[in-house]
Scaffold this active site. Structure first.
Site, short mmCIF file in Angstrom:
data_model
loop_
_atom_site.label_atom_id
_atom_site.label_comp_id
_atom_site.label_asym_id
_atom_site.label_seq_id
_atom_site.Cartn_x
_atom_site.Cartn_y
_atom_site.Cartn_z
N GLU A 1 -6.59 4.71 7.99
CA GLU A 1 -6.45 6.14 7.67
C GLU A 1 -7.74 6.68 7.05
O GLU A 1 -8.09 7.85 7.23
CB GLU A 1 -5.23 6.35 6.76
CG GLU A 1 -3.94 6.17 7.55
CD GLU A 1 -2.80 5.53 6.78
OE1 GLU A 1 -2.80 5.58 5.54
OE2 GLU A 1 -1.91 4.95 7.45
N HIS B 1 -9.30 1.16 5.20
CA HIS B 1 -7.99 1.33 5.84
C HIS B 1 -8.15 2.28 7.03
O HIS B 1 -8.95 3.20 6.99
CB HIS B 1 -6.99 1.89 4.83
CG HIS B 1 -5.59 1.87 5.37
ND1 HIS B 1 -5.13 2.84 6.24
CD2 HIS B 1 -4.58 0.98 5.21
CE1 HIS B 1 -3.88 2.54 6.58
NE2 HIS B 1 -3.53 1.42 5.98
N GLY C 1 2.95 2.18 10.70
CA GLY C 1 3.92 3.26 10.55
C GLY C 1 4.65 3.62 11.83
O GLY C 1 5.28 4.67 11.92
N LYS D 1 0.12 4.27 -0.24
CA LYS D 1 -0.49 5.46 0.37
C LYS D 1 -0.25 6.68 -0.54
O LYS D 1 -0.23 6.52 -1.76
CB LYS D 1 0.04 5.67 1.79
CG LYS D 1 -0.06 4.38 2.63
CD LYS D 1 0.15 4.58 4.09
CE LYS D 1 0.01 3.23 4.81
NZ LYS D 1 0.09 3.32 6.25
N ASN E 1 0.87 -1.17 0.00
CA ASN E 1 0.00 0.00 0.00
C ASN E 1 0.91 1.22 0.00
O ASN E 1 1.52 1.54 1.02
CB ASN E 1 -0.89 -0.04 1.26
CG ASN E 1 -1.68 1.25 1.43
OD1 ASN E 1 -1.75 2.08 0.52
ND2 ASN E 1 -2.27 1.42 2.60
N SER F 1 3.96 -2.23 10.17
CA SER F 1 5.42 -2.30 10.33
C SER F 1 6.02 -3.65 9.92
O SER F 1 6.93 -4.16 10.58
CB SER F 1 5.81 -1.94 11.77
OG SER F 1 5.39 -0.63 12.08
N GLU G 1 -4.96 -4.89 10.61
CA GLU G 1 -3.91 -3.89 10.78
C GLU G 1 -4.15 -3.14 12.10
O GLU G 1 -4.92 -2.17 12.14
CB GLU G 1 -3.96 -2.88 9.63
CG GLU G 1 -3.71 -3.51 8.26
CD GLU G 1 -3.20 -2.47 7.27
OE1 GLU G 1 -2.09 -2.68 6.76
OE2 GLU G 1 -3.89 -1.47 7.02
P1 13P Z 1 3.43 0.29 7.49
O1 13P Z 1 3.89 -1.00 6.87
O2 13P Z 1 4.19 1.49 6.99
O3 13P Z 1 3.38 0.20 8.99
O4 13P Z 1 1.92 0.53 7.01
C1 13P Z 1 1.00 -0.49 7.13
C2 13P Z 1 -0.22 -0.14 6.39
O5 13P Z 1 -0.94 0.77 6.76
C3 13P Z 1 -0.52 -0.89 5.16
O6 13P Z 1 -1.81 -0.66 4.73
#
Ligand code: 13P
Length: 252
Positions: A97, A95, A173, A12, A10, A212, A167
């Site tokens: 976010e 997601h 992150g 983003k 992803n 992560s 997640e």
């Molecule tokens: P990270 O791998 O940067 O922690 O992000 C995970 C994520 O949100 C994937 O959708």
């Protein structure tokens, strides 16, 4: 049962056009020949470019979101019909976010999921608890509510086309990865929930872990029998890391 492991990146709101091209140039120089399923979800605007670069590498292309409507006065939204029209294989829905920053609620996510599935898109439905929810012992309750509301009224035939992504918000992150035991127990809970509540044979359901994930921790996570793959943010942005993730996932 062995399900083929899946690595979905992803991206983003990252990567400019030059970086997108560099990524795929580098990736092709590694001559990928993975046994796992690999995919990338870039920014919408880069989807056509990524489709043309990824096809020969056997990398599926996904969207990070899709509208709850087919078309009409929805300025700024992207129709799932336009996604399938372009040849997009999958879309993320829900997601964390999207849930927290863009305030997408369970009802909207349920609409989006149903519509995307109707059009044949594979839906990667994302769920996960916050740190506060985990600390207060509510992880399973939160997961159950997100599943019940998000997958409400889905036909069994649609459930077949769904991928779940667990997640935990506290792991996204942050550099803090859930342990295989922490992630695994939630994955098992999800699989059992599907089996019991929807009467659906969830042995085939792919359940990804995200938060992560890196080349050096992915093997241990994927070793858990209910962790079928990873949804990777930061570590999917570099071709070397993405290739290493896929190499690890191909060991199963
Ligand atoms: P990270 O791998 O940067 O922690 O992000 C995970 C994520 O949100 C994937 O959708």
């Amino acid at each position: 049962m062995t399900r083929k492991k899946v690595i979905y990146g992803n991206w983003k709101m990252n990567q400019n056009l030059a970086e997108v091209r560099t990524f795929f140039n580098e990736l092709s120089s590694f001559k990928p020949d993975w046994k796992c399923v690999a995919g990338i979800a870039p920014q919408f605007i880069h989807i056509p470019e990524v489709l043309s670069l990824a096809g020969s590498l056997n990398v599926k292309v996904g969207a990070q979101n899709a509208s709850h409507k087919n078309n009409g006065a929805f300025t700024g939204d992207i129709s799932p019909l336009s996604l399938t029209d372009m040849g997009v294989h999958f879309t993320l829905i829900g997601h964390s976010e999207r849930r927290s920053i863009f305030k997408e609620d369970d009802e909207l996510l349920n609409e989006k999921t149903k519509l995307a599935l109707t059009h044949g898109l594979e839906v990667v439905f994302c769920i996960g608890e916050t740190l506060e929810q985990r600390k207060s012992g509510n992880t399973f309750k939160v997961i159950e509510t997100q599943l019940a509301n998000g997958l409400k009224d889905l036909e069994k035939s649609s459930l077949k086309k769904i991928i779940l992504a667990y997640e935990p918000v506290w792991a996204i992150g942050t550099g803090v990865t859930a342990t295989p035991k922490q992630a695994g127990e939630v994955h098992t809970f999800i699989r059992n929930y599907l089996k019991e509540k929807t009467n659906f044979d969830s042995e085939e359901t792919v359940i990804l872990y995200g938060g992560s994930v890196k080349p050096d921790n992915v093997f241990e996570l994927l070793s858990h029998e209910d962790i079928d793959g990873a949804l990777v943010g930061g570590a999917s942005l570099k071709a070397r890391d993405f290739a290493d993730l896929c190499n690890e996932a191909s060991k199963f």
